[in-house]
Design an enzyme around this catalytic site. Structure first.
Site, PDB file in Angstrom:
ATOM      1  N   ASP A   1      46.534  41.471  46.697  1.00  0.00           N
ATOM      2  CA  ASP A   1      46.531  40.479  47.786  1.00  0.00           C
ATOM      3  C   ASP A   1      46.675  39.070  47.211  1.00  0.00           C
ATOM      4  O   ASP A   1      46.761  38.088  47.947  1.00  0.00           O
ATOM      5  CB  ASP A   1      45.284  40.611  48.677  1.00  0.00           C
ATOM      6  CG  ASP A   1      43.996  40.455  47.918  1.00  0.00           C
ATOM      7  OD1 ASP A   1      44.034  40.296  46.678  1.00  0.00           O
ATOM      8  OD2 ASP A   1      42.924  40.484  48.563  1.00  0.00           O
ATOM      9  N   SER A   2      46.782  38.977  45.866  1.00  0.00           N
ATOM     10  CA  SER A   2      47.149  37.709  45.235  1.00  0.00           C
ATOM     11  C   SER A   2      48.562  37.299  45.674  1.00  0.00           C
ATOM     12  O   SER A   2      48.976  36.157  45.438  1.00  0.00           O
ATOM     13  CB  SER A   2      47.066  37.816  43.706  1.00  0.00           C
ATOM     14  OG  SER A   2      47.754  38.970  43.258  1.00  0.00           O
TER      15      SER A   2
ATOM     16  N   ASP B   1      46.390  46.689  47.546  1.00  0.00           N
ATOM     17  CA  ASP B   1      45.149  46.070  48.029  1.00  0.00           C
ATOM     18  C   ASP B   1      45.025  46.167  49.542  1.00  0.00           C
ATOM     19  O   ASP B   1      45.978  45.862  50.278  1.00  0.00           O
ATOM     20  CB  ASP B   1      45.140  44.577  47.658  1.00  0.00           C
ATOM     21  CG  ASP B   1      44.379  44.292  46.381  1.00  0.00           C
ATOM     22  OD1 ASP B   1      43.567  45.135  45.961  1.00  0.00           O
ATOM     23  OD2 ASP B   1      44.604  43.210  45.800  1.00  0.00           O
TER      24      ASP B   1
ATOM     25  N   LYS C   1      43.153  49.766  46.917  1.00  0.00           N
ATOM     26  CA  LYS C   1      42.046  49.092  46.216  1.00  0.00           C
ATOM     27  C   LYS C   1      41.318  48.236  47.231  1.00  0.00           C
ATOM     28  O   LYS C   1      41.945  47.646  48.110  1.00  0.00           O
ATOM     29  CB  LYS C   1      42.585  48.242  45.066  1.00  0.00           C
ATOM     30  CG  LYS C   1      41.513  47.360  44.406  1.00  0.00           C
ATOM     31  CD  LYS C   1      41.950  46.798  43.081  1.00  0.00           C
ATOM     32  CE  LYS C   1      42.699  45.477  43.134  1.00  0.00           C
ATOM     33  NZ  LYS C   1      41.967  44.374  43.772  1.00  0.00           N
TER      34      LYS C   1
ATOM     35  N   GLU D   1      37.639  45.522  47.663  1.00  0.00           N
ATOM     36  CA  GLU D   1      36.610  44.753  46.953  1.00  0.00           C
ATOM     37  C   GLU D   1      35.218  45.068  47.495  1.00  0.00           C
ATOM     38  O   GLU D   1      35.044  45.202  48.710  1.00  0.00           O
ATOM     39  CB  GLU D   1      36.895  43.249  47.118  1.00  0.00           C
ATOM     40  CG  GLU D   1      38.216  42.817  46.507  1.00  0.00           C
ATOM     41  CD  GLU D   1      38.463  41.314  46.655  1.00  0.00           C
ATOM     42  OE1 GLU D   1      37.591  40.577  47.155  1.00  0.00           O
ATOM     43  OE2 GLU D   1      39.572  40.885  46.260  1.00  0.00           O
TER      44      GLU D   1
ATOM     45  N   GLU E   1      36.472  41.909  37.481  1.00  0.00           N
ATOM     46  CA  GLU E   1      37.137  40.608  37.347  1.00  0.00           C
ATOM     47  C   GLU E   1      36.134  39.537  36.921  1.00  0.00           C
ATOM     48  O   GLU E   1      35.072  39.374  37.544  1.00  0.00           O
ATOM     49  CB  GLU E   1      37.784  40.230  38.693  1.00  0.00           C
ATOM     50  CG  GLU E   1      38.496  38.884  38.634  1.00  0.00           C
ATOM     51  CD  GLU E   1      39.447  38.632  39.809  1.00  0.00           C
ATOM     52  OE1 GLU E   1      39.643  39.540  40.642  1.00  0.00           O
ATOM     53  OE2 GLU E   1      39.986  37.516  39.872  1.00  0.00           O
TER      54      GLU E   1
HETATM   55  O1  KIV Z   1      45.122  40.725  43.945  1.00  0.00           O
HETATM   56  C1  KIV Z   1      45.123  40.789  42.706  1.00  0.00           C
HETATM   57  O2  KIV Z   1      46.054  40.350  42.020  1.00  0.00           O
HETATM   58  C2  KIV Z   1      43.969  41.418  42.063  1.00  0.00           C
HETATM   59  C3  KIV Z   1      43.869  41.306  40.573  1.00  0.00           C
HETATM   60  C4  KIV Z   1      43.430  39.963  40.185  1.00  0.00           C
HETATM   61  C5  KIV Z   1      43.016  42.363  39.993  1.00  0.00           C
HETATM   62  O3  KIV Z   1      43.135  41.946  42.715  1.00  0.00           O
END
Ligand code: KIV
Length: 272
Positions: free
Chosen positions: A52-53, A91, A121, A123, A190
């Site tokens: 989600d980055s 994510d 994934k 959090e 992280e």
């Molecule tokens: O969204 C992302 O890029 C991440 C990484 C920083 C692990 O979750």
């Protein structure tokens, strides 16, 4: 299990467990589009994270919060079309799994069905256990994410190192064990102290993949735009830049502008 290095044609969640058992480090990078995923997959990275980055590096938002489930599915489906070897982890974006386990499952199912991603994934620890259970029960593999969890940035207030204090470190260790017990196939840690990350990795049989978590874990992940040096204003200590594409691409654009203005481009061989 044998410790001989095994070559994988296609990485699965099982491959990652085997890699940890064989002491073979896992490489993971983010990708959000077809072309980047093609380069990264062909070069042999084990796991591609559609993170989600994307909210930051693709859309220019300050945080990961604004990206939507539809947008994540769009990015993930582009990545899946490019990928032949890597495991594709997607994510679950902010707001798609926190409110209740049924919604979490619906979101995970949409990702799997509409993008073709291989796993999701999400959090958090204890707070999201019920959601993780639901998703796992549907046969969808889940990667956990503890330590600095950017979707909770407004709770933390900063992006500094997490779990330096004993109380937070103890909660993180407990959460990590609980995620493994639930059935998560791997865990991202992280921005936590290297010693703590190593302790967690050694206490689990599932792989722990670190970002800013030191060398004592089972694999590493970086945001590809950061490691290529495309994002030049972001320079945390943990980031190793392998290229300086911000500068190199900028130079190429300047040269192009100059060639167009001077009528050097296109030349005779570059036209019909
Ligand atoms: O969204 C992302 O890029 C991440 C990484 C920083 C692990 O979750």
């Amino acid at each position: 299990m044998s410790t001989a290095k095994k070559e994988y044609k296609r990485i699965t969640v099982k491959s990652l467990t085997e890699m940890k058992a064989a002491d073979q480090k896992i490489s993971m990078l983010t990708a959000y589009d077809y072309t980047m995923a093609k380069i990264i997959d062909s070069a042999g990275v084990d796991v591609i994270l559609v993170g989600d980055s994307a909210s930051n590096v693709m859309a220019g938002h300050e945080t990961t919060l604004p990206i939507t489930l539809d947008q994540m599915i769009y990015h993930a489906s582009s990545v899946v079309r490019a990928t032949e070897r890597a495991l594709v982890v997607v994510d679950l974006p902010f707001g798609s799994y926190q409110s209740d386990p049924k919604e979490a499952l619906r979101s995970a199912i949409r990702i799997m069905k509409e993008s073709g991603g291989h796993t999701v994934k999400l959090e958090g620890g204890k707070e999201v256990m019920e959601s993780i259970k639901r998703i796992l029960n549907a046969g969808i593999p889940v990667m956990g994410h503890l330590g600095l969890t950017p979707q909770s940035i407004y709770k933390f207030g900063t992006y500094t190192v997490r779990a330096r204090e004993e109380e937070e470190a103890a909660k993180l260790k407990k959460d990590a064990l609980a995620l493994e017990k639930l059935g998560c196939f791997a865990l991202v840690l992280e921005k936590v102290p290297a010693k703590l990350a190593q302790e967690v990795a050694e206490s689990l049989s599932i792989p722990v993949i670190g970002i800013g978590a030191g060398a004592g874990v089972d694999g590493q992940v970086l945001v590809s735009h950061d490691m290529f040096g495309m994002t030049h204003e972001f320079h945390p200590r943990f980031l190793r830049r392998y290229m300086n594409l911000y500068e190199d691409m900028g130079k190429a654009v300047s040269q192009y502008v100059s060639d167009v203005k001077s009528t050097d481009f296109p030349n005779e061989n570059e036209q019909y």
